[in-house]
Motif scaffolding. Structure first.
Motif, PDB file in Angstrom:
ATOM      1  N   ALA A   1       0.833  -1.209   0.000  1.00 34.55           N
ATOM      2  CA  ALA A   1       0.000   0.000   0.000  1.00 34.55           C
ATOM      3  C   ALA A   1       0.866   1.256   0.000  1.00 34.55           C
ATOM      4  CB  ALA A   1      -0.934  -0.001   1.209  1.00 34.55           C
ATOM      5  N   PHE A   2       1.936   1.261   0.808  1.00 33.44           N
ATOM      6  CA  PHE A   2       2.779   2.450   0.872  1.00 33.44           C
ATOM      7  C   PHE A   2       3.558   2.636  -0.428  1.00 33.44           C
ATOM      8  CE2 PHE A   2       6.401   5.107   2.072  1.00 33.44           C
ATOM      9  CZ  PHE A   2       5.718   6.151   2.696  1.00 33.44           C
ATOM     10  N   GLY A   3       3.943   1.542  -1.079  1.00 31.18           N
ATOM     11  CA  GLY A   3       4.605   1.653  -2.374  1.00 31.18           C
ATOM     12  C   GLY A   3       3.695   2.295  -3.407  1.00 31.18           C
ATOM     13  N   ILE A   4       2.422   1.866  -3.440  1.00 27.09           N
ATOM     14  CA  ILE A   4       1.457   2.464  -4.369  1.00 27.09           C
ATOM     15  C   ILE A   4       1.215   3.917  -3.987  1.00 27.09           C
ATOM     16  CG2 ILE A   4      -0.861   2.307  -5.350  1.00 27.09           C
ATOM     17  CD1 ILE A   4      -0.841  -0.681  -4.629  1.00 27.09           C
ATOM     18  N   PHE A   5       1.142   4.189  -2.682  1.00 26.94           N
ATOM     19  CA  PHE A   5       0.959   5.569  -2.230  1.00 26.94           C
ATOM     20  C   PHE A   5       2.125   6.456  -2.652  1.00 26.94           C
ATOM     21  CE2 PHE A   5       2.370   8.641   0.970  1.00 26.94           C
ATOM     22  CZ  PHE A   5       1.393   9.605   0.795  1.00 26.94           C
ATOM     23  N   LYS A   6       3.345   5.965  -2.486  1.00 22.26           N
ATOM     24  CA  LYS A   6       4.511   6.755  -2.885  1.00 22.26           C
ATOM     25  C   LYS A   6       4.472   7.025  -4.391  1.00 22.26           C
ATOM     26  CE  LYS A   6       8.513   8.765  -2.425  1.00 22.26           C
ATOM     27  NZ  LYS A   6       8.582  10.131  -1.844  1.00 22.26           N
ATOM     28  N   ALA A   7       4.077   6.019  -5.165  1.00 21.60           N
ATOM     29  CA  ALA A   7       3.926   6.211  -6.612  1.00 21.60           C
ATOM     30  C   ALA A   7       2.876   7.274  -6.890  1.00 21.60           C
ATOM     31  CB  ALA A   7       3.526   4.888  -7.268  1.00 21.60           C
ATOM     32  N   PHE A   8       1.775   7.239  -6.140  1.00 20.25           N
ATOM     33  CA  PHE A   8       0.719   8.235  -6.305  1.00 20.25           C
ATOM     34  C   PHE A   8       1.232   9.643  -6.011  1.00 20.25           C
ATOM     35  CE2 PHE A   8      -2.487  10.912  -4.245  1.00 20.25           C
ATOM     36  CZ  PHE A   8      -3.416  11.030  -5.263  1.00 20.25           C
ATOM     37  N   SER A   9       2.002   9.794  -4.931  1.00 15.71           N
ATOM     38  CA  SER A   9       2.483  11.125  -4.551  1.00 15.71           C
ATOM     39  C   SER A   9       3.449  11.677  -5.608  1.00 15.71           C
ATOM     40  CB  SER A   9       3.155  11.088  -3.178  1.00 15.71           C
ATOM     41  OG  SER A   9       4.326  10.299  -3.191  1.00 15.71           O
ATOM     42  N   ILE A  10       4.300  10.813  -6.160  1.00 10.22           N
ATOM     43  CA  ILE A  10       5.204  11.254  -7.227  1.00 10.22           C
ATOM     44  C   ILE A  10       4.405  11.617  -8.476  1.00 10.22           C
ATOM     45  CG2 ILE A  10       7.103  10.566  -8.754  1.00 10.22           C
ATOM     46  CD1 ILE A  10       8.040   8.677  -6.508  1.00 10.22           C
ATOM     47  N   TYR A  11       3.464  10.744  -8.845  1.00 13.04           N
ATOM     48  CA  TYR A  11       2.609  10.980 -10.018  1.00 13.04           C
ATOM     49  C   TYR A  11       1.859  12.299  -9.879  1.00 13.04           C
ATOM     50  CZ  TYR A  11      -1.405  10.248 -13.162  1.00 13.04           C
ATOM     51  OH  TYR A  11      -2.378  10.396 -14.128  1.00 13.04           O
ATOM     52  N   LYS A  12       1.282  12.537  -8.707  1.00  7.50           N
ATOM     53  CA  LYS A  12       0.528  13.760  -8.457  1.00  7.50           C
ATOM     54  C   LYS A  12       1.417  14.990  -8.657  1.00  7.50           C
ATOM     55  CE  LYS A  12      -2.513  15.805  -4.884  1.00  7.50           C
ATOM     56  NZ  LYS A  12      -1.870  17.120  -4.730  1.00  7.50           N
ATOM     57  N   ASN A  13       2.624  14.941  -8.135  1.00  4.63           N
ATOM     58  CA  ASN A  13       3.544  16.066  -8.292  1.00  4.63           C
ATOM     59  C   ASN A  13       3.921  16.295  -9.754  1.00  4.63           C
ATOM     60  OD1 ASN A  13       3.941  17.135  -5.666  1.00  4.63           O
ATOM     61  ND2 ASN A  13       5.182  15.361  -5.128  1.00  4.63           N
ATOM     62  N   VAL A  14       4.163  15.197 -10.475  1.00  7.82           N
ATOM     63  CA  VAL A  14       4.534  15.319 -11.890  1.00  7.82           C
ATOM     64  C   VAL A  14       3.385  15.900 -12.702  1.00  7.82           C
ATOM     65  CG1 VAL A  14       5.119  14.028 -13.979  1.00  7.82           C
ATOM     66  CG2 VAL A  14       6.238  13.467 -11.821  1.00  7.82           C
TER      67      VAL A  14
ATOM     68  N   GLU B   1       0.869  17.672 -11.704  1.00  8.86           N
ATOM     69  CA  GLU B   1       0.552  19.036 -11.302  1.00  8.86           C
ATOM     70  C   GLU B   1       1.710  20.004 -11.551  1.00  8.86           C
ATOM     71  OE1 GLU B   1      -0.756  18.734  -7.266  1.00  8.86           O
ATOM     72  OE2 GLU B   1      -2.703  17.863  -7.831  1.00  8.86           O
ATOM     73  N   GLY B   2       2.817  19.478 -12.096  1.00  8.63           N
ATOM     74  CA  GLY B   2       3.927  20.350 -12.484  1.00  8.63           C
ATOM     75  C   GLY B   2       4.846  20.752 -11.360  1.00  8.63           C
ATOM     76  N   ASN B   3       4.800  20.008 -10.239  1.00 11.60           N
ATOM     77  CA  ASN B   3       5.692  20.307  -9.137  1.00 11.60           C
ATOM     78  C   ASN B   3       6.998  19.552  -9.325  1.00 11.60           C
ATOM     79  OD1 ASN B   3       3.647  21.829  -7.870  1.00 11.60           O
ATOM     80  ND2 ASN B   3       2.761  19.955  -7.018  1.00 11.60           N
ATOM     81  N   ASP B   4       7.923  19.732  -8.415  1.00  9.13           N
ATOM     82  CA  ASP B   4       9.189  19.024  -8.490  1.00  9.13           C
ATOM     83  C   ASP B   4       8.919  17.533  -8.440  1.00  9.13           C
ATOM     84  OD1 ASP B   4      11.036  21.422  -6.488  1.00  9.13           O
ATOM     85  OD2 ASP B   4      10.599  21.365  -8.631  1.00  9.13           O
ATOM     86  N   GLU B   5       9.634  16.766  -9.225  1.00  2.73           N
ATOM     87  CA  GLU B   5       9.355  15.354  -9.394  1.00  2.73           C
ATOM     88  C   GLU B   5       9.571  14.592  -8.094  1.00  2.73           C
ATOM     89  OE1 GLU B   5      10.726  12.006 -12.565  1.00  2.73           O
ATOM     90  OE2 GLU B   5      10.763  14.091 -13.196  1.00  2.73           O
ATOM     91  N   GLY B   6       8.448  14.174  -7.501  1.00  4.20           N
ATOM     92  CA  GLY B   6       8.505  13.267  -6.368  1.00  4.20           C
ATOM     93  C   GLY B   6       8.915  13.897  -5.055  1.00  4.20           C
ATOM     94  N   GLU B   7       9.196  15.177  -5.007  1.00  7.28           N
ATOM     95  CA  GLU B   7       9.667  15.782  -3.751  1.00  7.28           C
ATOM     96  C   GLU B   7       8.586  16.671  -3.143  1.00  7.28           C
ATOM     97  OE1 GLU B   7      12.440  14.893  -2.447  1.00  7.28           O
ATOM     98  OE2 GLU B   7      13.028  13.663  -4.117  1.00  7.28           O
TER      99      GLU B   7
END
Length: 205
Positions: A184-197, A199-205
């Motif tokens: 679940a946390f792996g998918i969540f981390k992927a989601f957070s990186i995807y969301k940032n990408v 939305e045009g924010n810094d990649e994954g940070e």
């Protein structure tokens, strides 16, 4: 577990569950729930099983197969055709006309974008699950297939096979709360990186 992570870290994101109990929901209904909610991302989580192959293990994430792209496009057109029941729909949807060839071309471009974003998210999932589990859970990579639940969605969509219950190691891992949290946390981390990408924010940070 994934929904809880998203709701905790991103309270502005609305998580819509197709079910929270151990009940069967038809594949079409799962996709329809996402379509009716005009969801931005569809994540379907499963456990895999393969007969007579106890050696196969690891997660794999699927996106819509190219051979089903036309069907997916037709679904999106059918969903969008509902706007004709709204008064003054041309104004409300920037001139979109479900009967016009130009709108069909534009929708095809959206479908290509959906597939590209699906692949992006799927690749992130397969990168992050092994990281979240400290290498205790393997990845078999990203694949394409004509899963019905993916064919019926009108947004970026993935189907995560979190592991093989037909493999002794995978089954033991997925039966534990810690193993489930790792996935679940792996998918969540992927989601957070995807969301940032996206939305045009810094990649994954």
């Amino acid at each position: 577990k994934l929904g809880s992570y998203i709701e905790s870290y991103f309270p502005d994101v609305k998580v819509i569950y197709t079910r929270k109990d151990d009940v069967f929901v038809t594949l079409n209904r799962r996709a329809r729930i996402a379509n009716e909610a005009k969801a931005d991302l569809f994540i379907s989580i499963h456990c895999n099983y393969i007969r007579n192959r106890p050696d196969v293990l690891g997660s794999e994430t699927y996106v819509m197969g190219l051979h089903t792209a036309d069907h997916n496009l037709n679904v999106a057109m059918r969903e969008n055709a509902a706007i004709t029941h709204e008064s003054d729909f041309q104004k409300g949807y920037s001139g979109y006309d479900p009967d016009s060839p130009e709108s069909h071309i534009m929708l095809s471009m959206f479908q290509n974008a959906y597939l590209e974003r699906s692949i992006l998210f799927a690749e992130l999932v397969e990168q992050q699950i092994p990281l979240a589990s400290d290498g205790k859970h393997d990845s078999r990579g990203v694949r394409q297939a004509g899963f019905l639940v993916l064919k019926e969605t009108a947004m970026p969509s993935v189907l995560v096979e979190s592991g093989y219950l037909s493999h002794e190691k995978d089954e033991a891992f997925l039966r534990t709360v810690e193993g489930q949290k790792d996935v679940a946390f792996g998918i969540f981390k992927a989601f957070s990186i995807y969301k940032n990408v996206i939305e045009g924010n810094d990649e994954g940070e």
